[in-house]
Design a protein around this motif. Structure first.
Motif, PDB file in Angstrom:
ATOM      1  N   VAL A 114       4.081   3.375 -11.094  1.00 38.55           N
ATOM      2  CA  VAL A 114       4.260   3.050  -9.673  1.00 38.55           C
ATOM      3  C   VAL A 114       3.502   1.780  -9.326  1.00 38.55           C
ATOM      4  CG1 VAL A 114       3.747   3.797  -7.313  1.00 38.55           C
ATOM      5  CG2 VAL A 114       4.722   5.413  -8.946  1.00 38.55           C
ATOM      6  N   ALA A 115       2.261   1.676  -9.808  1.00 41.59           N
ATOM      7  CA  ALA A 115       1.435   0.506  -9.501  1.00 41.59           C
ATOM      8  C   ALA A 115       2.048  -0.769 -10.062  1.00 41.59           C
ATOM      9  CB  ALA A 115       0.029   0.705 -10.059  1.00 41.59           C
ATOM     10  N   ARG A 116       2.726  -0.665 -11.191  1.00 40.61           N
ATOM     11  CA  ARG A 116       3.357  -1.844 -11.788  1.00 40.61           C
ATOM     12  C   ARG A 116       4.653  -2.225 -11.086  1.00 40.61           C
ATOM     13  NH1 ARG A 116       2.870  -0.739 -18.327  1.00 40.61           N
ATOM     14  NH2 ARG A 116       0.627  -1.109 -18.529  1.00 40.61           N
ATOM     15  N   GLN A 117       5.335  -1.238 -10.536  1.00 37.68           N
ATOM     16  CA  GLN A 117       6.674  -1.487 -10.007  1.00 37.68           C
ATOM     17  C   GLN A 117       6.703  -1.719  -8.500  1.00 37.68           C
ATOM     18  OE1 GLN A 117       8.872   1.942 -11.316  1.00 37.68           O
ATOM     19  NE2 GLN A 117       8.658   1.423 -13.482  1.00 37.68           N
ATOM     20  N   TYR A 118       5.606  -1.384  -7.796  1.00 38.17           N
ATOM     21  CA  TYR A 118       5.606  -1.486  -6.339  1.00 38.17           C
ATOM     22  C   TYR A 118       4.421  -2.311  -5.858  1.00 38.17           C
ATOM     23  CZ  TYR A 118       9.210   2.094  -6.165  1.00 38.17           C
ATOM     24  OH  TYR A 118      10.383   2.772  -6.325  1.00 38.17           O
ATOM     25  N   VAL A 119       4.520  -2.814  -4.635  1.00 35.68           N
ATOM     26  CA  VAL A 119       3.427  -3.515  -3.961  1.00 35.68           C
ATOM     27  C   VAL A 119       3.312  -2.964  -2.546  1.00 35.68           C
ATOM     28  CG1 VAL A 119       3.645  -5.655  -5.291  1.00 35.68           C
ATOM     29  CG2 VAL A 119       4.995  -5.359  -3.182  1.00 35.68           C
ATOM     30  N   LEU A 120       2.140  -3.222  -1.930  1.00 38.94           N
ATOM     31  CA  LEU A 120       1.942  -2.879  -0.523  1.00 38.94           C
ATOM     32  C   LEU A 120       2.266  -4.090   0.341  1.00 38.94           C
ATOM     33  CD1 LEU A 120      -1.354  -0.808  -0.260  1.00 38.94           C
ATOM     34  CD2 LEU A 120       0.947  -0.071   0.364  1.00 38.94           C
ATOM     35  N   LEU A 121       3.041  -3.860   1.364  1.00 35.57           N
ATOM     36  CA  LEU A 121       3.441  -4.938   2.270  1.00 35.57           C
ATOM     37  C   LEU A 121       2.908  -4.627   3.665  1.00 35.57           C
ATOM     38  CD1 LEU A 121       5.268  -7.513   2.638  1.00 35.57           C
ATOM     39  CD2 LEU A 121       7.072  -5.940   3.329  1.00 35.57           C
ATOM     40  N   ASP A 122       2.158  -5.569   4.224  1.00 33.73           N
ATOM     41  CA  ASP A 122       1.645  -5.453   5.594  1.00 33.73           C
ATOM     42  C   ASP A 122       2.240  -6.577   6.435  1.00 33.73           C
ATOM     43  OD1 ASP A 122      -0.752  -3.381   5.707  1.00 33.73           O
ATOM     44  OD2 ASP A 122      -0.916  -4.455   3.796  1.00 33.73           O
ATOM     45  N   TYR A 123       2.599  -6.255   7.666  1.00 28.18           N
ATOM     46  CA  TYR A 123       3.107  -7.298   8.569  1.00 28.18           C
ATOM     47  C   TYR A 123       2.974  -6.844  10.012  1.00 28.18           C
ATOM     48  CZ  TYR A 123       7.393  -4.411   8.686  1.00 28.18           C
ATOM     49  OH  TYR A 123       8.297  -3.386   8.834  1.00 28.18           O
TER      50      TYR A 123
ATOM     51  N   ALA B  65      12.845  -2.338   5.177  1.00 32.26           N
ATOM     52  CA  ALA B  65      11.823  -1.888   4.234  1.00 32.26           C
ATOM     53  C   ALA B  65      11.378  -0.490   4.626  1.00 32.26           C
ATOM     54  CB  ALA B  65      10.638  -2.850   4.241  1.00 32.26           C
ATOM     55  N   PRO B  66      12.174   0.538   4.250  1.00 30.34           N
ATOM     56  CA  PRO B  66      11.891   1.902   4.704  1.00 30.34           C
ATOM     57  C   PRO B  66      10.743   2.596   3.984  1.00 30.34           C
ATOM     58  CG  PRO B  66      13.845   1.869   3.327  1.00 30.34           C
ATOM     59  CD  PRO B  66      13.457   0.444   3.532  1.00 30.34           C
ATOM     60  N   GLY B  67      10.371   2.115   2.769  1.00 31.05           N
ATOM     61  CA  GLY B  67       9.298   2.759   2.020  1.00 31.05           C
ATOM     62  C   GLY B  67       9.744   4.065   1.382  1.00 31.05           C
ATOM     63  N   PHE B  68       8.767   4.826   0.855  1.00 32.21           N
ATOM     64  CA  PHE B  68       9.077   6.087   0.179  1.00 32.21           C
ATOM     65  C   PHE B  68       9.504   7.157   1.171  1.00 32.21           C
ATOM     66  CE2 PHE B  68       6.932   4.391  -3.553  1.00 32.21           C
ATOM     67  CZ  PHE B  68       7.693   4.944  -4.569  1.00 32.21           C
ATOM     68  N   GLU B  69       8.719   7.340   2.210  1.00 34.34           N
ATOM     69  CA  GLU B  69       9.038   8.338   3.225  1.00 34.34           C
ATOM     70  C   GLU B  69       9.313   7.640   4.552  1.00 34.34           C
ATOM     71  OE1 GLU B  69       5.489  10.466   2.699  1.00 34.34           O
ATOM     72  OE2 GLU B  69       6.211  11.556   0.946  1.00 34.34           O
ATOM     73  N   SER B  70       8.305   6.948   5.063  1.00 33.69           N
ATOM     74  CA  SER B  70       8.488   6.092   6.231  1.00 33.69           C
ATOM     75  C   SER B  70       7.266   5.185   6.311  1.00 33.69           C
ATOM     76  CB  SER B  70       8.629   6.918   7.514  1.00 33.69           C
ATOM     77  OG  SER B  70       7.431   7.620   7.781  1.00 33.69           O
ATOM     78  N   PRO B  71       7.403   4.005   6.918  1.00 39.11           N
ATOM     79  CA  PRO B  71       6.274   3.087   7.017  1.00 39.11           C
ATOM     80  C   PRO B  71       5.165   3.642   7.911  1.00 39.11           C
ATOM     81  CG  PRO B  71       8.371   1.973   7.425  1.00 39.11           C
ATOM     82  CD  PRO B  71       8.648   3.438   7.471  1.00 39.11           C
ATOM     83  N   THR B  72       3.957   3.137   7.688  1.00 36.83           N
ATOM     84  CA  THR B  72       2.838   3.426   8.584  1.00 36.83           C
ATOM     85  C   THR B  72       2.853   2.376   9.697  1.00 36.83           C
ATOM     86  OG1 THR B  72       1.505   4.340   6.794  1.00 36.83           O
ATOM     87  CG2 THR B  72       0.343   3.616   8.779  1.00 36.83           C
ATOM     88  N   VAL B  73       2.942   2.825  10.932  1.00 42.82           N
ATOM     89  CA  VAL B  73       3.021   1.919  12.083  1.00 42.82           C
ATOM     90  C   VAL B  73       1.794   2.143  12.960  1.00 42.82           C
ATOM     91  CG1 VAL B  73       4.361   1.202  14.089  1.00 42.82           C
ATOM     92  CG2 VAL B  73       5.542   1.995  12.008  1.00 42.82           C
ATOM     93  N   SER B  74       1.046   1.050  13.237  1.00 41.27           N
ATOM     94  CA  SER B  74      -0.185   1.136  14.030  1.00 41.27           C
ATOM     95  C   SER B  74      -0.093   0.196  15.224  1.00 41.27           C
ATOM     96  CB  SER B  74      -1.397   0.748  13.179  1.00 41.27           C
ATOM     97  OG  SER B  74      -1.471   1.540  12.011  1.00 41.27           O
ATOM     98  N   PRO B  75      -0.623   0.620  16.357  1.00 43.85           N
ATOM     99  CA  PRO B  75      -0.594  -0.253  17.546  1.00 43.85           C
ATOM    100  C   PRO B  75      -1.567  -1.418  17.387  1.00 43.85           C
ATOM    101  CG  PRO B  75      -1.838   1.734  17.996  1.00 43.85           C
ATOM    102  CD  PRO B  75      -1.241   1.921  16.639  1.00 43.85           C
TER     103      PRO B  75
ATOM    104  N   VAL C  59       3.824  -0.708   4.284  1.00 44.13           N
ATOM    105  CA  VAL C  59       4.874  -0.004   3.567  1.00 44.13           C
ATOM    106  C   VAL C  59       4.840  -0.399   2.094  1.00 44.13           C
ATOM    107  CG1 VAL C  59       6.594  -1.815   4.006  1.00 44.13           C
ATOM    108  CG2 VAL C  59       7.360   0.533   3.618  1.00 44.13           C
ATOM    109  N   MET C  60       5.255   0.518   1.212  1.00 38.58           N
ATOM    110  CA  MET C  60       5.404   0.212  -0.210  1.00 38.58           C
ATOM    111  C   MET C  60       6.834  -0.231  -0.467  1.00 38.58           C
ATOM    112  SD  MET C  60       3.303   3.240  -2.176  1.00 38.58           S
ATOM    113  CE  MET C  60       4.015   2.803  -3.750  1.00 38.58           C
ATOM    114  N   ILE C  61       6.980  -1.315  -1.239  1.00 39.60           N
ATOM    115  CA  ILE C  61       8.313  -1.811  -1.579  1.00 39.60           C
ATOM    116  C   ILE C  61       8.351  -2.145  -3.074  1.00 39.60           C
ATOM    117  CG2 ILE C  61       8.742  -2.736   0.735  1.00 39.60           C
ATOM    118  CD1 ILE C  61       8.193  -5.540  -0.445  1.00 39.60           C
ATOM    119  N   PRO C  62       9.536  -2.146  -3.691  1.00 39.65           N
ATOM    120  CA  PRO C  62       9.638  -2.553  -5.088  1.00 39.65           C
ATOM    121  C   PRO C  62       9.176  -3.993  -5.278  1.00 39.65           C
ATOM    122  CG  PRO C  62      11.634  -1.411  -4.399  1.00 39.65           C
ATOM    123  CD  PRO C  62      10.826  -1.665  -3.159  1.00 39.65           C
ATOM    124  N   ARG C  63       8.361  -4.228  -6.278  1.00 39.55           N
ATOM    125  CA  ARG C  63       7.847  -5.569  -6.544  1.00 39.55           C
ATOM    126  C   ARG C  63       8.981  -6.575  -6.713  1.00 39.55           C
ATOM    127  NH1 ARG C  63       2.963  -7.431  -8.624  1.00 39.55           N
ATOM    128  NH2 ARG C  63       2.246  -5.267  -8.795  1.00 39.55           N
TER     129      ARG C  63
END
Length: 280
Positions: free
Chosen positions: A204-213, A227-237, A248-252
């Motif tokens: 997983v660590a080799r195939q995916y990256v963390l994306l913040d925006y 970019a839906p991620g594995f389950e759903s993205p983490t959304v913060s105010p 969110v995690m996305i394929p590298r």
């Protein structure tokens, strides 16, 4: 302690050792060592010829091992594949002199050279083809036809250039798509399950990256669809109520395409971080 068989040389050895290190295990420091213990993780490593690993694991002498799927099937041992490991890809095909063979049935009654007589013999038998002889060679299989010891060969194919240089052409179906695999003897130890989880975490660590925006709330739905991620993205105010921060995690492999799409939707401060370990 969990007894793990690891390739001591060959194309799988270095990558297998690196993968185990990334999974948190301590391997050998001296390449001449045939055995090393990692008491902190409750495992022992035995460094063996890749071709012998399935035999040791299948006999129960060792609990699990890393080897090629081709070597596992060729061995005829009782070891079973637990999980693919994402490296050491290879494809096995038949080849013969240009124009001499066109289909699998053409191998009936002819001599076939291979380094994997068990694997090839089972494949041919499963398709109702009986060769005159399976000629076992340890290497340079592509020379067998030119030197007159076989009429066709079954070998690993990448680009096919080596076979073409020997005057051979590929024909018939794929014998096997192989890769490195984790194999087991049916042992039921918690440390075996831990090993599997750790190795899958490395993949997983080799195939995916963390994306913040950051993105305006009005575009959030379209952004999370991109970019839906594995389950759903983490959304913060954010302090600005009209904006939110998303992780969110996305394929590298998709990283730059996703970044471009998010930017076009109005996302900013788009950052990518590597994943060093994971448990999903």
């Amino acid at each position: 302690m969990l007894r793990i068989a690891v390739p001591n040389k060959g194309s799988l050895a270095e990558t297998a050792a690196q993968m185990l290190w990334e999974a948190g295990y301590t391997g050998r420091r001296d390449p001449r060592d045939l055995h090393t213990a990692d008491p902190r993780n409750g495992v022992e490593f035995f460094y063996l010829r890749p071709r012998d690993i399935a035999t040791y694991v299948g006999s129960g002498a060792l609990d699990v091992g890393i080897t090629g799927r081709d070597l596992l099937l060729d061995s005829g041992s009782d070891a079973a594949e637990i999980a693919p490991l994402g490296f050491g890809d290879s494809t096995f095909r038949f080849a013969g002199p240009a124009g001499a063979f066109s289909q699998l049935a053409d191998l009936e009654g002819v001599r076939v050279a291979t380094s994997y007589p068990g694997l090839v013999g089972d494949f041919l038998a499963g398709h109702g083809v009986t060769p005159a002889k399976l000629v076992k060679l340890d290497g340079a299989v592509e020379s067998a036809v030119r030197l007159g010891v076989a009429d066709a060969v079954a070998d690993v194919v990448s680009t096919g250039s080596t076979l073409r240089q020997a005057g051979l052409e590929i024909f018939g179906p794929v014998i096997l798509d192989s890769e490195a695999v984790l194999i087991g003897s049916g042992v039921d130890k918690p440390s075996a399950a831990t090993l599997l989880r750790r190795l899958q975490g490395v993949l997983v660590a080799r195939q995916y990256v963390l994306l913040d925006y950051d993105i305006p709330v009005e575009h959030l739905e379209r952004a999370t669809a991109a970019a839906p991620g594995f389950e759903s993205p983490t959304v913060s105010p954010l302090q600005d109520p009209e904006w939110v921060a998303v992780r969110v995690m996305i394929p590298r492999i998709d990283m730059n395409h996703v970044m471009d799409e998010l930017y076009s939707l109005g996302a900013r401060a788009i950052l990518v971080s590597a994943i060093h370990a994971a448990r999903l």
